[in-house]
Design a protein around this motif. Structure first.
Motif, PDB file in Angstrom:
ATOM      1  N   MET A   1       0.839  -1.194   0.000  1.00 30.70           N
ATOM      2  CA  MET A   1       0.000   0.000   0.000  1.00 30.70           C
ATOM      3  C   MET A   1       0.876   1.247   0.000  1.00 30.70           C
ATOM      4  O   MET A   1       2.059   1.193   0.322  1.00 30.70           O
ATOM      5  N   ALA A   2       0.290   2.378  -0.344  1.00 29.15           N
ATOM      6  CA  ALA A   2       1.002   3.649  -0.231  1.00 29.15           C
ATOM      7  C   ALA A   2       1.142   4.031   1.237  1.00 29.15           C
ATOM      8  O   ALA A   2       0.346   3.612   2.079  1.00 29.15           O
ATOM      9  N   ARG A   3       2.135   4.834   1.539  1.00 25.74           N
ATOM     10  CA  ARG A   3       2.379   5.200   2.934  1.00 25.74           C
ATOM     11  C   ARG A   3       2.892   6.636   2.980  1.00 25.74           C
ATOM     12  O   ARG A   3       3.599   7.087   2.070  1.00 25.74           O
ATOM     13  N   ILE A   4       2.527   7.321   4.056  1.00 27.56           N
ATOM     14  CA  ILE A   4       3.032   8.673   4.302  1.00 27.56           C
ATOM     15  C   ILE A   4       4.302   8.557   5.133  1.00 27.56           C
ATOM     16  O   ILE A   4       4.283   7.963   6.219  1.00 27.56           O
ATOM     17  N   THR A   5       5.387   9.104   4.637  1.00 32.44           N
ATOM     18  CA  THR A   5       6.673   8.949   5.313  1.00 32.44           C
ATOM     19  C   THR A   5       7.147  10.204   6.024  1.00 32.44           C
ATOM     20  O   THR A   5       7.989  10.128   6.924  1.00 32.44           O
ATOM     21  N   ALA A   6       6.621  11.366   5.621  1.00 34.02           N
ATOM     22  CA  ALA A   6       7.078  12.609   6.244  1.00 34.02           C
ATOM     23  C   ALA A   6       6.123  13.736   5.893  1.00 34.02           C
ATOM     24  O   ALA A   6       5.359  13.658   4.920  1.00 34.02           O
ATOM     25  N   THR A   7       6.183  14.779   6.705  1.00 34.20           N
ATOM     26  CA  THR A   7       5.483  16.025   6.389  1.00 34.20           C
ATOM     27  C   THR A   7       6.499  17.160   6.387  1.00 34.20           C
ATOM     28  O   THR A   7       7.438  17.183   7.188  1.00 34.20           O
ATOM     29  N   VAL A   8       6.288  18.074   5.468  1.00 33.92           N
ATOM     30  CA  VAL A   8       7.135  19.261   5.353  1.00 33.92           C
ATOM     31  C   VAL A   8       6.228  20.479   5.474  1.00 33.92           C
ATOM     32  O   VAL A   8       5.171  20.542   4.839  1.00 33.92           O
ATOM     33  N   PHE A   9       6.620  21.423   6.296  1.00 34.26           N
ATOM     34  CA  PHE A   9       5.848  22.649   6.501  1.00 34.26           C
ATOM     35  C   PHE A   9       6.746  23.831   6.131  1.00 34.26           C
ATOM     36  O   PHE A   9       7.897  23.894   6.567  1.00 34.26           O
ATOM     37  N   THR A  10       6.209  24.754   5.354  1.00 31.98           N
ATOM     38  CA  THR A  10       7.019  25.921   5.003  1.00 31.98           C
ATOM     39  C   THR A  10       6.159  27.095   4.564  1.00 31.98           C
ATOM     40  O   THR A  10       5.068  26.917   4.010  1.00 31.98           O
TER      41      THR A  10
ATOM     42  N   ALA B   1      -3.448   8.938  14.259  1.00 33.13           N
ATOM     43  CA  ALA B   1      -4.263   7.750  13.995  1.00 33.13           C
ATOM     44  C   ALA B   1      -3.889   6.625  14.954  1.00 33.13           C
ATOM     45  O   ALA B   1      -4.082   5.448  14.662  1.00 33.13           O
ATOM     46  N   GLY B   2      -3.323   6.998  16.121  1.00 33.62           N
ATOM     47  CA  GLY B   2      -2.979   6.015  17.139  1.00 33.62           C
ATOM     48  C   GLY B   2      -1.584   5.447  17.017  1.00 33.62           C
ATOM     49  O   GLY B   2      -1.217   4.539  17.765  1.00 33.62           O
ATOM     50  N   GLY B   3      -0.760   5.956  16.100  1.00 33.33           N
ATOM     51  CA  GLY B   3       0.591   5.447  15.911  1.00 33.33           C
ATOM     52  C   GLY B   3       1.621   6.206  16.729  1.00 33.33           C
ATOM     53  O   GLY B   3       1.297   6.973  17.645  1.00 33.33           O
ATOM     54  N   ALA B   4       2.881   6.006  16.361  1.00 35.85           N
ATOM     55  CA  ALA B   4       3.992   6.626  17.088  1.00 35.85           C
ATOM     56  C   ALA B   4       4.117   8.101  16.732  1.00 35.85           C
ATOM     57  O   ALA B   4       3.703   8.543  15.659  1.00 35.85           O
ATOM     58  N   LYS B   5       4.699   8.847  17.643  1.00 31.75           N
ATOM     59  CA  LYS B   5       4.930  10.264  17.406  1.00 31.75           C
ATOM     60  C   LYS B   5       5.997  10.439  16.331  1.00 31.75           C
ATOM     61  O   LYS B   5       6.905   9.617  16.193  1.00 31.75           O
ATOM     62  N   PRO B   6       5.919  11.523  15.569  1.00 34.43           N
ATOM     63  CA  PRO B   6       6.918  11.751  14.522  1.00 34.43           C
ATOM     64  C   PRO B   6       8.249  12.200  15.101  1.00 34.43           C
ATOM     65  O   PRO B   6       8.336  12.632  16.255  1.00 34.43           O
ATOM     66  N   SER B   7       9.276  12.125  14.281  1.00 32.91           N
ATOM     67  CA  SER B   7      10.605  12.611  14.646  1.00 32.91           C
ATOM     68  C   SER B   7      10.842  13.971  13.991  1.00 32.91           C
ATOM     69  O   SER B   7      10.620  14.132  12.786  1.00 32.91           O
ATOM     70  N   LEU B   8      11.283  14.933  14.797  1.00 30.66           N
ATOM     71  CA  LEU B   8      11.607  16.258  14.271  1.00 30.66           C
ATOM     72  C   LEU B   8      12.982  16.205  13.629  1.00 30.66           C
ATOM     73  O   LEU B   8      13.972  15.914  14.286  1.00 30.66           O
ATOM     74  N   ARG B   9      13.041  16.497  12.335  1.00 33.87           N
ATOM     75  CA  ARG B   9      14.312  16.477  11.622  1.00 33.87           C
ATOM     76  C   ARG B   9      14.895  17.869  11.431  1.00 33.87           C
ATOM     77  O   ARG B   9      16.103  18.035  11.339  1.00 33.87           O
ATOM     78  N   HIS B  10      14.030  18.883  11.347  1.00 31.91           N
ATOM     79  CA  HIS B  10      14.555  20.228  11.112  1.00 31.91           C
ATOM     80  C   HIS B  10      13.509  21.247  11.531  1.00 31.91           C
ATOM     81  O   HIS B  10      12.313  21.043  11.334  1.00 31.91           O
TER      82      HIS B  10
ATOM     83  N   GLY C   1       8.665  30.304   8.420  1.00 34.50           N
ATOM     84  CA  GLY C   1       8.716  29.146   9.313  1.00 34.50           C
ATOM     85  C   GLY C   1       8.857  27.875   8.505  1.00 34.50           C
ATOM     86  O   GLY C   1       8.372  27.797   7.366  1.00 34.50           O
ATOM     87  N   HIS C   2       9.514  26.865   9.092  1.00 26.03           N
ATOM     88  CA  HIS C   2       9.781  25.630   8.350  1.00 26.03           C
ATOM     89  C   HIS C   2      10.020  24.489   9.327  1.00 26.03           C
ATOM     90  O   HIS C   2      10.756  24.640  10.316  1.00 26.03           O
ATOM     91  N   LEU C   3       9.380  23.366   9.077  1.00 25.53           N
ATOM     92  CA  LEU C   3       9.573  22.145   9.864  1.00 25.53           C
ATOM     93  C   LEU C   3       9.637  20.942   8.933  1.00 25.53           C
ATOM     94  O   LEU C   3       8.971  20.915   7.899  1.00 25.53           O
ATOM     95  N   ILE C   4      10.408  19.940   9.328  1.00 22.19           N
ATOM     96  CA  ILE C   4      10.331  18.619   8.711  1.00 22.19           C
ATOM     97  C   ILE C   4      10.084  17.603   9.828  1.00 22.19           C
ATOM     98  O   ILE C   4      10.841  17.527  10.787  1.00 22.19           O
ATOM     99  N   LEU C   5       8.988  16.852   9.688  1.00 24.07           N
ATOM    100  CA  LEU C   5       8.659  15.786  10.627  1.00 24.07           C
ATOM    101  C   LEU C   5       8.635  14.462   9.883  1.00 24.07           C
ATOM    102  O   LEU C   5       7.931  14.351   8.869  1.00 24.07           O
ATOM    103  N   GLU C   6       9.380  13.478  10.357  1.00 23.60           N
ATOM    104  CA  GLU C   6       9.342  12.158   9.749  1.00 23.60           C
ATOM    105  C   GLU C   6       8.325  11.293  10.466  1.00 23.60           C
ATOM    106  O   GLU C   6       8.233  11.278  11.696  1.00 23.60           O
ATOM    107  N   ASP C   7       7.534  10.571   9.681  1.00 25.49           N
ATOM    108  CA  ASP C   7       6.471   9.726  10.218  1.00 25.49           C
ATOM    109  C   ASP C   7       7.066   8.405  10.694  1.00 25.49           C
ATOM    110  O   ASP C   7       7.877   7.805   9.999  1.00 25.49           O
ATOM    111  N   ASN C   8       6.658   7.973  11.866  1.00 26.64           N
ATOM    112  CA  ASN C   8       7.198   6.724  12.439  1.00 26.64           C
ATOM    113  C   ASN C   8       6.173   5.597  12.451  1.00 26.64           C
ATOM    114  O   ASN C   8       6.337   4.608  13.150  1.00 26.64           O
ATOM    115  N   GLY C   9       5.110   5.705  11.677  1.00 29.46           N
ATOM    116  CA  GLY C   9       4.158   4.623  11.483  1.00 29.46           C
ATOM    117  C   GLY C   9       3.341   4.269  12.699  1.00 29.46           C
ATOM    118  O   GLY C   9       3.263   4.990  13.664  1.00 29.46           O
TER     119      GLY C   9
END
Length: 285
Positions: free
Chosen positions: A1-10, A255-264, A277-285
């Motif tokens: 299936m497709a999966r979301i791996t990260a979010t980028v905010f800018t 959705a009940g999963g793990a918290k994301p990791s802040l990368r930047h 403003g800018h953030l990168i959060l990696e999804d931990n599933g």
């Protein structure tokens, strides 16, 4: 299936695109802005997605005051760069992903969110500036993009909570797509700024950094902030920040999963007449 791996905010400040297009990125005024994205460009090369679902707002180019959808998803195979009054930016046209876009539209509408399907749309700086900030100036963009336009220009605008819940629905849609795709969700716009009236030029560093803190640690609480608080504390255009809640709502911990990791994390004042403003959060599933 497709999966979301990260979010980028800018932020998507139009003058940032102009600075890149005119070769001004190393001028003293702009140098610190672009330095804040050096890590992000390398991160994106190492974490290249198959598709980016990019949340932005149109600036009266694809839509006029005659017709403004609250939420509009681009389902086309490609998107031309809009002429915003001084010619289109010298950047590549945007390639779409019609199959995933159509699937997301089907799924999200069946989850009771009304979307407008757009089969032809020119995209303006709201979409192209984030791509330039993260990708530089390539001959073609390194991945397809699904444009998702949100009305934060003409009132009434969607609430932060509706945007947040929509992000949760988008996650379900992506995860039900039966092709193995690495998908990133980008939320753009903001931060605090006002472009007109007696408060033109308003920038609220305290509000912006508190927003970033809560976006990471308390997104559902942040989603409850009423729109009038954005207008009062972040200026009339600060309401663009509700678009970041769509991207944040699409992450696993909502959705009940793990918290994301802040990368930047990066914040700078000023860039033109706004904060960046800018953030990168990696999804931990």
């Amino acid at each position: 299936m497709a999966r979301i791996t990260a979010t980028v905010f800018t932020s998507h400040v139009p003058a940032i695109g102009a600075a890149m297009d005119l070769g001004k990125t190393q001028e003293p005024y702009w140098q610190k802005v672009f330095a804040g994205y050096e890590y992000s460009r390398q991160w994106l090369k190492e974490n290249k997605p198959d598709v980016v679902f990019l949340v932005f707002n149109d600036h009266a180019t694809a839509f006029s005051l005659e017709m403004i959808p609250t939420f509009a998803i681009g389902t086309a195979a490609e998107y031309a760069v809009a002429d915003e009054g001084w010619g289109p930016r010298p950047v590549p046209k945007v390639q779409g992903h019609p199959e995933l876009a159509a699937h997301i539209a089907q799924s999200v509408i069946q989850q009771d969110f009304d979307l407008t399907l757009v089969n032809r749309m020119d995209v303006d700086h709201g979409l192209t500036v984030p791509l330039s900030l993260l990708c530089g100036q390539p001959k073609e963009w390194p991945f397809p993009v699904i444009p998702f336009a949100v009305n934060v220009v003409q009132y009434p605008v969607p609430s932060g909570m509706r945007c947040f819940r929509l992000g949760q629905a988008i996650r379900k849609a992506v995860e039900s797509f039966d092709e193995d795709l690495n998908v990133q969700i980008w939320g753009t716009g903001g931060m605090s700024h006002q472009l007109q009236g007696p408060r033109a030029g308003l920038i609220n560093k305290e509000f912006d950094n508190a927003f970033l803190d809560r976006l990471i640690a308390d997104p559902e609480g942040l989603a409850r902030v009423p729109h009038i608080d954005y207008v009062r504390d972040a200026g009339s255009e600060g309401i663009e920040l509700v678009m970041w809640l769509i991207a944040r709502g699409a992450m696993a911990d909502m959705a009940g999963g793990a918290k994301p990791s802040l990368r930047h994390r990066f914040y700078h004042v000023p860039a033109s007449n706004t904060a960046v403003g800018h953030l990168i959060l990696e999804d931990n599933g």
